[in-house]
Each structure stands twice: as structure tokens, then as C-alpha cells.
Design a protein around this motif. Structure first.
Motif, PDB file in Angstrom:
ATOM      1  N   UNK A  63       0.934  -1.082  -0.040  1.00 22.41           N
ATOM      2  CA  UNK A  63      -0.054  -0.113   0.088  1.00 22.41           C
ATOM      3  C   UNK A  63       0.724   1.236   0.166  1.00 22.41           C
ATOM      4  N   UNK A  64       2.247   1.125   0.079  1.00 18.15           N
ATOM      5  CA  UNK A  64       3.089   2.343  -0.240  1.00 18.15           C
ATOM      6  C   UNK A  64       3.997   2.281  -1.505  1.00 18.15           C
ATOM      7  N   UNK A  65       4.311   3.272  -1.961  1.00 12.64           N
ATOM      8  CA  UNK A  65       5.066   3.417  -3.244  1.00 12.64           C
ATOM      9  C   UNK A  65       6.615   3.262  -2.654  1.00 12.64           C
ATOM     10  N   UNK A  66       7.217   2.653  -3.617  1.00 16.66           N
ATOM     11  CA  UNK A  66       8.951   2.391  -3.333  1.00 16.66           C
ATOM     12  C   UNK A  66       9.442   3.348  -2.714  1.00 16.66           C
ATOM     13  N   UNK A  67       9.428   4.795  -2.875  1.00 17.69           N
ATOM     14  CA  UNK A  67      10.199   6.065  -2.659  1.00 17.69           C
ATOM     15  C   UNK A  67       9.746   5.926  -1.231  1.00 17.69           C
ATOM     16  N   UNK A  68       8.766   5.675  -0.466  1.00 19.48           N
ATOM     17  CA  UNK A  68       8.346   5.687   0.871  1.00 19.48           C
ATOM     18  C   UNK A  68       8.724   4.999   1.807  1.00 19.48           C
ATOM     19  N   UNK A  69       9.550   3.804   1.179  1.00 17.95           N
ATOM     20  CA  UNK A  69      10.035   2.856   2.320  1.00 17.95           C
ATOM     21  C   UNK A  69      11.073   3.342   3.264  1.00 17.95           C
ATOM     22  N   UNK A  70      11.788   4.517   3.029  1.00 20.17           N
ATOM     23  CA  UNK A  70      12.662   4.579   4.271  1.00 20.17           C
ATOM     24  C   UNK A  70      11.774   5.473   5.565  1.00 20.17           C
ATOM     25  N   UNK A  71      10.813   6.392   5.313  1.00 23.64           N
ATOM     26  CA  UNK A  71      10.044   6.904   6.285  1.00 23.64           C
ATOM     27  C   UNK A  71       9.190   5.728   6.778  1.00 23.64           C
ATOM     28  N   UNK A  72       8.490   5.012   6.064  1.00 21.60           N
ATOM     29  CA  UNK A  72       7.537   3.845   6.525  1.00 21.60           C
ATOM     30  C   UNK A  72       8.414   2.873   7.109  1.00 21.60           C
ATOM     31  N   UNK A  73       9.616   2.634   7.055  1.00 22.28           N
ATOM     32  CA  UNK A  73      10.373   1.686   7.638  1.00 22.28           C
ATOM     33  C   UNK A  73      10.104   0.171   6.923  1.00 22.28           C
ATOM     34  N   UNK A  74       9.684   0.275   5.831  1.00 24.88           N
ATOM     35  CA  UNK A  74       9.581  -1.000   4.946  1.00 24.88           C
ATOM     36  C   UNK A  74       8.404  -0.795   4.136  1.00 24.88           C
ATOM     37  N   UNK A  75       7.591  -1.796   4.337  1.00 28.00           N
ATOM     38  CA  UNK A  75       6.170  -2.005   3.488  1.00 28.00           C
ATOM     39  C   UNK A  75       4.959  -2.068   4.178  1.00 28.00           C
ATOM     40  N   UNK A  76       3.961  -1.266   3.690  1.00 29.76           N
ATOM     41  CA  UNK A  76       2.788  -1.387   4.348  1.00 29.76           C
ATOM     42  C   UNK A  76       1.558  -2.043   3.552  1.00 29.76           C
ATOM     43  N   UNK A  77       0.814  -2.880   4.388  1.00 28.59           N
ATOM     44  CA  UNK A  77      -0.209  -3.745   3.691  1.00 28.59           C
ATOM     45  C   UNK A  77      -1.369  -3.314   4.436  1.00 28.59           C
ATOM     46  N   UNK A  78      -2.638  -3.473   3.829  1.00 28.78           N
ATOM     47  CA  UNK A  78      -4.039  -3.374   4.461  1.00 28.78           C
ATOM     48  C   UNK A  78      -4.509  -4.807   4.329  1.00 28.78           C
ATOM     49  N   UNK A  79      -4.991  -5.383   5.551  1.00 30.15           N
ATOM     50  CA  UNK A  79      -5.392  -6.786   5.579  1.00 30.15           C
ATOM     51  C   UNK A  79      -6.599  -6.865   6.144  1.00 30.15           C
ATOM     52  N   UNK A  80      -7.704  -7.271   5.500  1.00 29.53           N
ATOM     53  CA  UNK A  80      -9.099  -7.497   5.744  1.00 29.53           C
ATOM     54  C   UNK A  80      -9.100  -8.807   6.367  1.00 29.53           C
ATOM     55  N   UNK A  81     -10.104  -8.728   7.607  1.00 33.35           N
ATOM     56  CA  UNK A  81     -10.346  -9.968   8.194  1.00 33.35           C
ATOM     57  C   UNK A  81     -11.191 -10.725   7.553  1.00 33.35           C
TER      58      UNK A  81
END
Length: 355
Positions: free
Chosen positions: A161-179
């Protein structure tokens, strides 16, 4: 050389009109062989359920593994169409397929990740951030997905859920997981999973990303957590300074399903070429919803009956993606090659229709 010897050594697979070629090994699907050799073919689920990898077989013979009839019907197969994700070559094969650009294939990596953040966005959506190994690099296109490899070898796919350039501030990758109640993985995410847990992922996968070589206006269509890769694409558009008109249509059953509505609205001030149309299909009186109602894919046609000059990127539930493709091509005049999709096929979806 006998046919058995030939199969053991593999077959030559050629793609028209690009002229690219690669080899497939015995019992290896055409898509797996293409991914292994960095050849960009379009695909989604890799599991015979979504139909994104469907293409025309011009020459040669293949055998298909299990797949759903909605992804490839018997009539389509009789007319020479195949699913590269479950087709195994029995001879040299020539395909006609949209070629994803050469730079579209990033190396597939398997790596451990650490859960760095878990944050509920709604009753049934969890935002999960994964920290990647510090000594490794991970490259991907905004819109692609990773697969979790579970302890029993099962796999579950989630879009970044994040673009590659945001990885440093996100600290990696972001996911949105539905139960999905009863789901092997999502029950764990919404139950026992804690921050700092180690999980194994593999990726990047998928051919869902913005085609930046076009200047056509863009429709982004999302249902539910299909917003995740769309969010990554929006971040990419902002980062690259892309000025093409972009219209985001995001649909949910109830307003709470539009779990990052405030984030999108805040982006409107920064992207003057972005318009946002949230659509709710089953609002209740207590929701106080005063916005658009109905099916989200139909809202696009209500606003833009002629899609012949557009690109559409659709992501979410298979029923939404399939309906959008049928109606946009059939009613809206959208060129088939300008429809890009990532259908979120769940294990329950796969079980619902026998292969």
C-alpha cells in the motif's frame, strides 16, 4: 531426440509482437518460466482464478492445470486462449500477449520480515507495516504484491500500500489486511499476531502498476482493501509529478469500509488533477451517508459514459473487477489493452467454484 528428451530439456516460448523469447522446463508453467527469466507477462493471482494472464496461443500445444471456468472457459480454450499461470508447454509455443516493458520485471526475493506496526483502520481492516532486512534491497513497482509463505507452505497474497520511495519513512512496506473470519492467515493477524513477529515474504509479484508512458487520463477503481495498491499508485503519481487527470472511485458496503477516506481527502489539496468519488452500496440510516450510492463501477460510467480515451486501473473484489471490465469495454468503449486489473481472489473465492 525423443519427445521425452525434449521435454526434459524444456521448450522455447516466443511472445508476439514483442519478439521476446524464453525457455520453459518440464512441468513448469509458462508464467513461472517467464518470471524466473525476467520476462514481463501480465498476470494477477498466479492461481488460475482471475484470468489476468489470459492470452492467445498462436502455435504449439500446452496442457492446463486446475483453473476456474470464469478465468478461462471451455469455449475460450477451444478458440486458442490459454492461462499462462497454469499452462505447461508440450512443445515449442508462440504466444500473442501484451508485453510488460523490460524494466517491468524486478528480481523476485524471499526474505524474513518483522512486523513493526499493527493499526486497526476499521473493525475488519488492519494496517500492517513490515520491516525488511537492513542488509538487503527490495525493489518493486507501486501496485505490486508480496506473498506470505506460511509454516505449512501455504501462500497468501497482499498488495503493498506504499510506493517504493516511501520505504525509508515507512520503515519497509505497508499492507492493508481485511479479516476473513475462518481465514488461516487473517484469523492470526486479528488474533495472536503481535508486533516484532517474524514472517516470511516473497515478491514482488504482479503486473498491476501505472503505465507512465501514456498521457491518457486515468480512472482508479477500488473496492474495499483494493484501495491498498491504488494508494501506492497515488503516492507514485505525487512523487513523480505526473499531471495526467486522475479520478479515484472507491466503493464499500458501508462508509466505514472507506477506511482511509480522510487520507484521500488530504491528498486532494496536493494533487490538483485528482478527483475523488466515494461510493457506498449498502448505507444504513444511522450511517448518515449523503454521498453517492450504488455500485462503484457504475458510478464511473454515470460520470464518464465514453471511456475510449482513458486508462482504467481496477482493484478489489472479483465481482467488481469483472463487472467493470465487461461494462467499460462493452458500454464505455474502453480499449481492452487499457484495462489493468488486480482482482483480490480469496481462498473462499477459489473454493466456491470447482476447478
Amino acid at each position: 531426440m525423443t519427445s521425452t528428451d525434449s521435454a526434459a530439456q524444456g521448450f522455447q516460448i516466443s511472445i508476439q509482437p514483442s519478439g521476446r523469447a524464453f525457455s520453459s522446463q518440464a512441468d513448469e508453467t509458462l508464467l513461472a518460466a517467464a518470471i524466473r527469466q525476467g520476462i514481463g507477462l501480465p498476470y494477477g493471482c498466479k492461481d488460475g482464478a482471475c484470468g489476468s494472464c489470459k492470452c492467445k496461443k498462436i502455435e504449439g500445444s500446452v496442457t492446463h492445470g486446475p483453473h476456474q471456468s470464469k478465468a478461462l472457459s471451455q469455449e475460450e480454450e477451444a478458440n486458442g486462449l490459454i492461462l499462462t499461470c497454469c499452462a505447461v508447454a508440450q512443445s515449442d509455443v508462440v504466444l500473442e500477449s501484451r508485453q510488460v516493458t523490460a524494466e517491468g520485471a524486478f528480481p523476485i526475493k524471499r526474505m524474513p520480515t518483522r512486523v513493526s506496526l499493527m493499526e486497526k483502520q476499521s473493525d475488519d481492516v488492519m494496517l500492517v507495516k513490515l520491516q525488511l532486512p537492513a542488509n538487503d534491497t527490495f525493489t518493486f513497482h507501486a501496485g505490486q504484491y508480496v506473498e506470505f509463505i506460511l509454516r505449512d507452505g501455504a501462500r497468501r497474497s497482499y498488495s503493498m500500500a506504499n510506493a517504493p520511495h516511501t520505504m525509508p519513512q515507512v520503515g519497509g512496506i505497508e499492507l492493508h489486511i481485511r479479516h476473513m473470519p475462518g481465514g488461516k492467515f487473517t484469523d492470526h493477524v486479528f488474533g495472536a499476531m503481535k508486533e516484532k513477529e517474524i514472517l516470511r515474504i516473497e515478491g514482488p509479484y504482479g503486473s498491476f502498476f501505472l503505465r507512465e508512458d501514456s498521457d491518457k487520463p486515468v480512472v482508479l477503481l477500488a473496492s474495499g482493501t483494493g484501495f491498498a495498491p491504488i494508494k501506492a499508485v497515488l503516492e507514485q503519481i505525487q512523487h513523480k509529478g505526473i499531471t495526467r487527470p486522475v479520478a479515484l472511485y472507491w466503493g464499500g458496503r458501508r462508509p466505514a469500509d472507506l477506511y482511509m477516506d480522510a487520507w484521500v481527502k488530504s491528498l486532494l489539496a496536493e494533487l490538483p488533477n485528482l478527483t475523488y468519488v466515494p461510493v457506498v452500496s449498502n448505507a444504513l440510516p444511522e450511517d448518515g451517508w449523503t454521498g453517492r450510492t450504488g455500485f462503484v463501477h457504475q458510478a464511473v460510467l454515470e460520470d464518464t459514459p465514453d471511456l475510449s480515451g482513458y486508462q482504467v486501473y481496477a482493484c478489489g473484489a472479483p465481482i467488481v473487477v469483472d463487472s467493470a471490465q465487461a461494462d467499460y469495454l462493452g458500454q464505455g468503449g474502453l480499449p481492452e489493452h487499457e484495462f489493468f486489473a488486480d482482482a483480490f481472489v480469496t481462498e473462499a473465492d477459489k473454493a466456491a467454484e470447482p476447478a
